[in-house]
Design a protein around this motif. Structure first.
Motif, PDB file in Angstrom:
ATOM      1  N   ASP A   1      -0.571  19.239  -0.474  1.00 17.90           N
ATOM      2  CA  ASP A   1      -1.888  19.577  -0.973  1.00 17.90           C
ATOM      3  C   ASP A   1      -1.990  21.094  -1.019  1.00 17.90           C
ATOM      4  O   ASP A   1      -1.655  21.764  -0.034  1.00 17.90           O
ATOM      5  CB  ASP A   1      -2.932  19.007  -0.013  1.00 17.90           C
TER       6      ASP A   1
ATOM      7  N   TYR B   1      -0.244  15.225   2.503  1.00 22.70           N
ATOM      8  CA  TYR B   1       0.808  14.361   1.985  1.00 22.70           C
ATOM      9  C   TYR B   1       2.066  15.178   1.756  1.00 22.70           C
ATOM     10  O   TYR B   1       2.023  16.241   1.165  1.00 22.70           O
ATOM     11  CB  TYR B   1       0.416  13.670   0.677  1.00 22.70           C
TER      12      TYR B   1
ATOM     13  N   CYS C   1       0.054   8.296  -3.217  1.00 25.89           N
ATOM     14  CA  CYS C   1      -0.219   9.657  -2.785  1.00 25.89           C
ATOM     15  C   CYS C   1      -1.721   9.882  -2.652  1.00 25.89           C
ATOM     16  O   CYS C   1      -2.475   9.666  -3.598  1.00 25.89           O
ATOM     17  CB  CYS C   1       0.358  10.648  -3.801  1.00 25.89           C
ATOM     18  N   PRO C   2      -2.190  10.309  -1.473  1.00 24.00           N
ATOM     19  CA  PRO C   2      -3.628  10.491  -1.278  1.00 24.00           C
ATOM     20  C   PRO C   2      -4.161  11.800  -1.866  1.00 24.00           C
ATOM     21  O   PRO C   2      -5.363  12.027  -1.856  1.00 24.00           O
ATOM     22  CB  PRO C   2      -3.769  10.490   0.249  1.00 24.00           C
ATOM     23  N   VAL C   3      -3.279  12.620  -2.375  1.00 18.71           N
ATOM     24  CA  VAL C   3      -3.733  13.902  -2.908  1.00 18.71           C
ATOM     25  C   VAL C   3      -3.909  13.783  -4.427  1.00 18.71           C
ATOM     26  O   VAL C   3      -3.028  13.278  -5.121  1.00 18.71           O
ATOM     27  CB  VAL C   3      -2.705  15.015  -2.597  1.00 18.71           C
ATOM     28  N   ALA C   4      -5.057  14.264  -4.915  1.00 18.91           N
ATOM     29  CA  ALA C   4      -5.309  14.218  -6.349  1.00 18.91           C
ATOM     30  C   ALA C   4      -4.236  15.017  -7.073  1.00 18.91           C
ATOM     31  O   ALA C   4      -3.787  16.055  -6.573  1.00 18.91           O
ATOM     32  CB  ALA C   4      -6.685  14.800  -6.651  1.00 18.91           C
ATOM     33  N   ALA C   5      -3.838  14.535  -8.249  1.00 19.65           N
ATOM     34  CA  ALA C   5      -2.726  15.157  -8.976  1.00 19.65           C
ATOM     35  C   ALA C   5      -2.928  16.661  -9.148  1.00 19.65           C
ATOM     36  O   ALA C   5      -1.988  17.447  -9.029  1.00 19.65           O
ATOM     37  CB  ALA C   5      -2.547  14.481 -10.325  1.00 19.65           C
ATOM     38  N   ASP C   6      -4.176  17.077  -9.383  1.00 12.65           N
ATOM     39  CA  ASP C   6      -4.448  18.496  -9.619  1.00 12.65           C
ATOM     40  C   ASP C   6      -4.227  19.352  -8.378  1.00 12.65           C
ATOM     41  O   ASP C   6      -4.031  20.561  -8.469  1.00 12.65           O
ATOM     42  CB  ASP C   6      -5.903  18.699 -10.060  1.00 12.65           C
ATOM     43  N   ASP C   7      -4.341  18.712  -7.222  1.00 10.73           N
ATOM     44  CA  ASP C   7      -4.236  19.473  -5.972  1.00 10.73           C
ATOM     45  C   ASP C   7      -2.823  19.468  -5.410  1.00 10.73           C
ATOM     46  O   ASP C   7      -2.541  20.110  -4.395  1.00 10.73           O
ATOM     47  CB  ASP C   7      -5.168  18.884  -4.909  1.00 10.73           C
ATOM     48  N   LEU C   8      -1.953  18.713  -6.051  1.00 13.51           N
ATOM     49  CA  LEU C   8      -0.605  18.553  -5.503  1.00 13.51           C
ATOM     50  C   LEU C   8       0.306  19.668  -6.000  1.00 13.51           C
ATOM     51  O   LEU C   8       0.395  19.909  -7.192  1.00 13.51           O
ATOM     52  CB  LEU C   8      -0.056  17.192  -5.942  1.00 13.51           C
TER      53      LEU C   8
END
Ligand code: P5A
Length: 440
Positions: A224, A254, A266-273
């Motif tokens: 993240d 994550y 994956c618990p992290v939004a795609a934009d934040d990964l």
């Protein structure tokens, strides 16, 4: 230290055997030389950095209440047979026979040795908890030693081992190390990201790797991006308080290596990964009674009951960190050492050796550094100024003070910051005061 006397064999050309920048720069800056595949000798400049890193690790361990010991490099196979790891460890373990034909080995880690000591010496719950560490050479017969000291066969590790009476207390020991690690890396100018990890041959079910981001890292990591903005816990950590909230905030939201990254869960939004490459500079484990049971690390509890100790182990790759710091901090001209681990804090360059005034001013500044206890490397060689500047940039000392006839006409010397290249001129008195101010 006078450069004319120092053993610092720098190289102008890039050595062909080095694939990554840290390895190249460590060879070019005369820090190490390879003795055999994955086995290095540390020359003065490199050894000074290694010791500075080890000292930071030591101070942060001591701050948690851990106690330093020194265990042998050569271990007996007997304890490893008891834990069951003698056969499991496979070809990575360097096995040796002594003259009596006894099976010995060069320790790849020390869970067995320390558990055996505790099993013999600690018998009562009153003597717990204990956390013991050492900074000692390890040997792992890696299939592909590479990248210089980053993946060596012989390498320096700080390893410690916690012994507790129950899970909660063991978890607290784990949390202490978790926080201590963040602080340790921050002091070296590194941002290390803790990531939930596999336990491999060490075992257990709770584990974090500490990863620093670098293009040449061996593993692909996902995290993240919020993680990148968190600052390491500052001075005020009370290691006796409940550290769980702090650990939870830090524990990776994550993270996984590339084989395991699971986009669906994956618990992290795609934009934040963020996807990056990382270098593992530390690894901590909680493994309960995996070693204490077979090696008999059992104490008497308050009611006379027998308690098998709960354990964890915690590793920092001390020699790997030398390479990792360079990976994170260099430019086209060479290494950029953070002050805390630099082999010398200041490089003094005499631009005209033999010129009476240049020599006198340099001696005065060098004397001031000695008096104040500041690590200074004085380049007193009778060589071209350009070469001396390039050499100083290559070895990467955080500050350079240049003394030449042109500046001295106005009574001035030049100060350069290696990291941002910023220059300023100082009077000789101001330079002395500035040098004295660099004392720890
Ligand atoms: C923890 C301490 C252990 O061995 N037992 C005692 C546990 N963990 S570990 O992950 O296997 O290693 C700890 C750290 O040592 C560094 N390291 C290496 N450094 C250089 N060359 C190697 N071949 C090497 N192998 C491990 C890593 O930084 C690792 O996190």
């Amino acid at each position: 230290m006078r450069r004319s006397q120092l053993f610092l064999p720098t190289l102008k050309e890039n050595p062909a055997e080095a694939q990554i920048v840290s390895h190249r720069l460590m060879l070019r800056a005369g820090m190490v030389r390879q003795s055999a595949a994955g086995i290095y000798s540390w020359l003065p400049a490199g050894y000074r950095v290694l010791q500075k890193i080890a000292q930071i690790v030591r101070e942060e361990q001591d701050a948690t209440g851990a106690q330093e010991v020194l265990m042998p490099t050569i271990q007996s196979a007997d304890m490893w047979r008891k834990s069951g790891r003698y056969d499991d460890y496979g070809k990575e373990m360097l096995r040796i026979n002594d003259r009596h034909g006894r099976d010995m080995l060069f320790g790849p880690t020390a869970e067995e040795v320390i558990t055996d000591i505790v099993a013999n010496e600690i018998n009562s719950y009153r003597d717990l908890p204990k956390n013991l560490y050492n900074i000692q050479w390890k040997f792992r017969d890696e299939v592909r030693p590479r990248f210089g000291v980053m993946r060596g066969r012989e390498f320096l590790m700080k390893d410690n081992y916690s012994f507790d009476l129950d899970y909660d207390s063991a978890r607290h020991s784990y949390n202490k190390m978790f926080i201590a690690y963040l602080r340790t890396y921050a002091r070296m100018g590194l941002k290390a990201i803790p990531m939930a990890a596999d336990t491999g041959p060490i075992g257990g079910d709770l584990s974090h790797e500490f990863i620093i981001l670098a293009e040449t890292g061996e593993s692909e990591v996902y995290c993240d991006k919020a993680m990148l903005d968190l600052d390491a816990p500052g001075e005020e950590v009370d290691f006796d308080s409940d550290l769980q909230p702090l650990v939870d905030r830090w524990a990776s939201i994550y993270a996984a290596t590339d084989e395991k990254h699971d986009a669906v869960n994956c618990p992290v939004a795609a934009d934040d990964l963020v996807t990056a490459r990382g270098i593992e500079v530390g690894h901590i484990f909680y493994f309960g009674t995996k070693y204490s049971t077979p090696l008999g690390a059992v104490v008497q509890g308050p009611d006379g009951n027998q308690i098998t100790l709960e354990m964890g182990s915690y590793g920092i790759g001390v020699s790997r960190l030398v390479g990792a710091i360079i990976e994170a901090s260099h430019d086209d001209d060479g290494i950029i050492w953070p002050e805390s681990v630099a082999p010398w804090t200041i490089g003094l360059i005499n631009l005209k050796v033999g010129d009476e005034e240049c020599d006198a001013v340099c001696e005065a500044l060098y004397g001031e550094a000695k008096r104040a206890g500041v690590d200074m490397l004085y380049d007193d060689r009778d060589e071209r100024a350009g070469g001396k500047f390039a050499d100083m940039d290559l070895i990467g000392l955080p500050w350079q003070v240049a003394v030449g006839p042109r500046g001295l006409k106005d009574g001035m010397v030049e100060l350069k910051n290696r990291a941002d290249g910023e220059r300023s001129t100082l009077s000789i008195d101001d330079a002395k005061a500035w040098i004295a101010g660099k004392s720890a």
